[in-house]
Scaffold this active site. Structure first.
Site, short mmCIF file in Angstrom:
data_model
loop_
_atom_site.label_atom_id
_atom_site.label_comp_id
_atom_site.label_asym_id
_atom_site.label_seq_id
_atom_site.Cartn_x
_atom_site.Cartn_y
_atom_site.Cartn_z
NE ARG A 54 -2.59 -3.42 -5.24
CZ ARG A 54 -1.34 -3.48 -5.17
NH1 ARG A 54 -0.65 -3.88 -4.37
NH2 ARG A 54 -0.76 -2.16 -5.30
CE LYS A 62 10.28 9.93 -2.13
NZ LYS A 62 10.55 8.72 -2.97
N GLY A 90 -1.55 4.33 -3.02
CA GLY A 90 -1.60 3.38 -2.12
C GLY A 90 -1.70 3.28 -0.33
N GLY A 126 1.04 3.58 -7.80
CA GLY A 126 1.71 4.31 -8.95
C GLY A 126 1.47 4.21 -10.32
P1 ADP Z 1 0.05 7.73 -1.25
O1 ADP Z 1 0.41 6.36 -1.09
O2 ADP Z 1 -1.38 7.73 -0.90
O3 ADP Z 1 0.30 8.24 -2.42
P2 ADP Z 1 1.81 9.33 -0.24
O4 ADP Z 1 2.69 7.16 -0.98
O5 ADP Z 1 2.61 10.12 -0.70
O6 ADP Z 1 0.38 8.58 -0.52
O7 ADP Z 1 2.28 8.99 1.18
C1 ADP Z 1 2.09 8.34 2.46
C2 ADP Z 1 2.69 8.56 4.18
O8 ADP Z 1 2.76 9.88 3.86
C3 ADP Z 1 2.06 8.14 5.24
O9 ADP Z 1 2.99 7.24 4.94
C4 ADP Z 1 2.24 8.59 5.57
O10 ADP Z 1 2.44 8.38 6.97
C5 ADP Z 1 2.86 9.87 5.65
N1 ADP Z 1 2.62 11.69 5.91
C6 ADP Z 1 1.37 11.80 5.84
N2 ADP Z 1 1.97 12.59 6.53
C7 ADP Z 1 2.85 13.21 7.35
C8 ADP Z 1 3.46 14.93 7.47
N3 ADP Z 1 3.14 15.15 7.68
N4 ADP Z 1 4.68 14.04 7.32
C9 ADP Z 1 5.34 13.05 7.84
N5 ADP Z 1 4.57 11.74 7.02
C10 ADP Z 1 3.42 12.09 6.32
MG MG Z 2 2.50 5.54 -1.11
#
Ligand code: ADP
Ligand code: MG
Length: 402
Positions: free
Chosen positions: A37, A203, A360, A383
């Protein structure tokens, strides 16, 4: 939104909102573990100093309590790193808008840069009470002649240093904010086809808004990561102890039906790498095996997409002209469950597509893998990028002068 070049800033003071919310080593040593960043803020800083402005940066770090200075939230490591990257000293005020801030700004010469202490040491920054925010914004505005918004990671927030201060000073978007907005406008408004959107992460509820907004424009929607299991459940399969958002199953069924109706390819994993426990300190390497997605055994949890799914997803990405990726394909923080994320990242990097990463953790995964160069744009705002993909209006962008 105006550009920096539209402002007459030579010899004048510019208040710059940057996003320096970098991860620090958990041992309390103040070592920055990913300076992405800070690096992303350099083009704007160089443009401002090159134009002869005096630059005062306002930024936040972590989640301080909002009761004044806390050592753990000090921007000192950021000031040091920024100084190294810019090749000039960056003065750090010891307060946000107090005596030290005013003295630090008064001492600035054209081309110099100073940093105010963590804006979130002041509770008014994030107050729900607009009058409180406006009071802090007025103190910030009194330090400068212009405001430049370059903290893309916070433009979805209604905060004193993001929205309220922009109402008080002539303003512009910084180069980073411009690049972010341009990249997302391209994928949202005029994607080249085939247009592939890949969603993963943990999520489902957060990401359904993205599906809702993009389902009318995408050609292929690939679902991996933790959110895939809610899709598998919606198709009537058992998912063992995998992540499952039961209250979203009906909504997911709706999107599956809508995709079919519109002729969009909705691709969900055909196989999955399962483990008998979540990897943790006491159990770093749980037992694992690859199973078909419709046969996840009771008591096992899916932690990555399987090898057949990797090949399937690679094929869907290979000829893409536009790719948007949000959310890792598995628990990439643990090497045993990082293969899906790595292989999908490689496939995107190798494709000729205009590729944008929002989120992120996905951005962190790509940096961790050293594949940054293969992407057209890696968003600095998790976000904020998610909200843009959901089609929302971001208050920190809407407030800037046209
Ligand atoms: P981003 O920050 O890219 O939007 P998220 O915050 O939605 O992504 O999700 C990231 C998290 O999802 C990571 O910490 C990863 O470990 C978790 N994750 C990915 N696949 C799985 C899974 N099958 N079961 C549990 N957690 C998972
Ligand atoms: Mg995230």
């Amino acid at each position: 939104m105006k550009s920096i070049s539209d402002l007459d800033i030579a010899g004048r003071t510019v208040l710059l909102r940057s996003d320096f919310n970098v991860p620090l080593d958990k041992d309390g040593s103040g070592v920055i573990t990913d300076d992405g960043r800070i690096v992303a803020s350099l083009p704007t800083l160089r443009a401002l100093t090159g134009a002869g402005a005096k630059v005062v940066i306002v930024a936040h770090l972590g989640r301080p309590k909002g009761v004044g200075f806390e050592e753990s939230g000090s921007l000192a490591p950021v000031a040091k790193r920024l100084g190294e990257l810019l090749g000039q000293d960056v003065a750090l005020a010891s307060d946000v808008t107090g005596d030290s801030a005013r003295a630090t700004v008064a001492a600035l010469q054209p081309g110099q840069v100073a940093l105010l202490q963590n804006i979130r040491f002041d509770a008014r920054e994030t107050s729900k009470d607009q009058a409180q925010r406006q009071e802090l914004a007025a103190e910030l505005a009194s330090l400068a002649d212009f405001y430049v918004s370059d903290g893309f990671g916070v433009v979805h927030r209604k905060q004193a240093s993001v929205t309220d201060v922009a109402e008080l000073l002539p303003n512009a978007g910084g180069l980073l904010v411009e690049k972010e907005v341009k990249s997302f406008s391209k994928v949202l408004a005029e994607p080249d086809r085939p247009y592939v959107v890949i969603l993963g992460g943990s999520k489902v509820s957060d990401k359904l808004g993205v599906i809702d907004n993009l389902i009318d424009s995408v050609d292929r929607l690939l679902i991996g990561g933790g959110m895939a299991y809610t899709f598998l459940a919606a198709n009537g399969h058992g998912v063992g102890t995998s992540l499952l958002e039961e209250d979203q199953i009906e909504a997911v069924k709706g999107y599956i039906a809508k995709a079919a109706e519109k002729g969009i390819e909705l691709v969900i994993p055909v196989d999955t790498l399962v483990a008998d426990a979540f990897p943790g300190k006491d159990n770093p390497t749980p037992q694992r095996k690859v199973v078909a997605s419709d046969s996840i055994p009771d008591g096992w949890m899916g932690l990555d997409i399987g090898p057949e799914t990797i090949e399937l997803f690679k094929g869907k990405v290979a000829d893409a002209r536009t790719v948007v990726w949000n959310g890792p394909m598995g628990v990439f923080e643990v090497p045993e469950f990082a293969t899906g994320t790595l292989e999908v990242a490689k496939a995107i990097a190798e494709s000729d597509a205009f590729s944008v990463i929002g989120g992120g953790d996905s951005a962190a995964a790509v940096r961790q893998l050293g594949l940054e160069d293969g992407f057209s744009h890696i968003s600095t705002g998790g976000g904020a990028s998610l909200e843009l993909l959901e089609g929302k209006t971001l208050p920190g962008l809407a407030v800037l002068e046209g």
